[in-house]
Design a protein around this motif. Sequence first.
Motif, short mmCIF file in Angstrom:
data_model
loop_
_atom_site.label_atom_id
_atom_site.label_comp_id
_atom_site.label_asym_id
_atom_site.label_seq_id
_atom_site.Cartn_x
_atom_site.Cartn_y
_atom_site.Cartn_z
N ASP A 178 0.85 -1.19 0.00
CA ASP A 178 0.00 0.00 0.00
C ASP A 178 0.89 1.25 0.00
O ASP A 178 2.07 1.18 0.37
CB ASP A 178 -0.89 0.01 1.24
CG ASP A 178 -1.93 -1.10 1.21
OD1 ASP A 178 -2.27 -1.55 0.10
OD2 ASP A 178 -2.39 -1.52 2.29
N GLU A 180 1.28 3.77 1.96
CA GLU A 180 1.95 4.08 3.23
C GLU A 180 3.19 3.22 3.41
O GLU A 180 4.26 3.71 3.80
CB GLU A 180 0.99 3.86 4.40
CG GLU A 180 1.63 4.11 5.77
CD GLU A 180 0.69 3.78 6.91
OE1 GLU A 180 1.12 3.92 8.07
OE2 GLU A 180 -0.46 3.39 6.66
N THR A 182 4.80 1.64 1.02
CA THR A 182 5.73 1.97 -0.06
C THR A 182 6.66 3.09 0.37
O THR A 182 7.89 3.01 0.22
CB THR A 182 4.96 2.39 -1.32
OG1 THR A 182 4.27 1.25 -1.85
CG2 THR A 182 5.90 2.93 -2.39
#
Length: 254
Positions: A178, A180, A182
């Motif tokens: 997701d 965040e 990443t």
Amino acid sequence: MSETAPKAAGLPLKLEHITKSFDGVPVLRDVSYEGEVRALAIIGPSGGGKSTLLRILGGLLAPDGGRLTVDGQPVPFDEESLRAYRARLGFVFQDGGLFRHMSARQNIEVPLQAVHGYGEQAAAQRASELLERLGLLDQAEKRPGQLSGGQRQRVAIARALAASPDLLLLDEPTSALDPEYTTEVLDVVSELKHAGTRFIIVTHEMGFAARACDTVAFLYGGRLLEAGPSRQLFDHPRTPELTRFLGRLLEWSL
């Protein structure tokens, strides 16, 4: 992760006419490159040969033709030579590649003992150092299934760094995460660069490639169409393929 180090010297890398096909279908077509690697991003559309090239660079896959030279030494593609070559590298894959039946700590300790000859105490100390460095010491006894996606990839990075590799190879380490998580993983890689770690990353994160990497290589249709300083490639693409590729990615950017 606050430690800093002088800027790492680049690792000389030379690719000469690398080719690779699978079932008669060309994937890499006469790829040549020469430069000193500090932070190199390989970008391009899916199916362009990026992961195949990274696996050849890592000694995980033999080319059909061509020559690879790292740090002035040709890389022989016989298995005995490759084992010694791979031991000098660190790998992080899309899914992390962690042993799911082991804790985060064991995922770091066991390869150190089995592959790199560390004793039990030395491996435990090195694992603790890296877990603390990457903000994971309080997660050390958890198995991968108990960790978030970002935490799993940080453990994978810790494992890859454990034996102090000459070069870290990352194959789309954020592709399954997701946004965040990443950001969490890319922040760690950027901090590693500032601490002196040399790496090559295959990524679709153009902001990271442009701002955190010194050099970018653009693969398209199995050919290396452009390579050079990151800002130069992003600000002044020379080929219509790279211009079109960047335009499509940036079309929906904020």
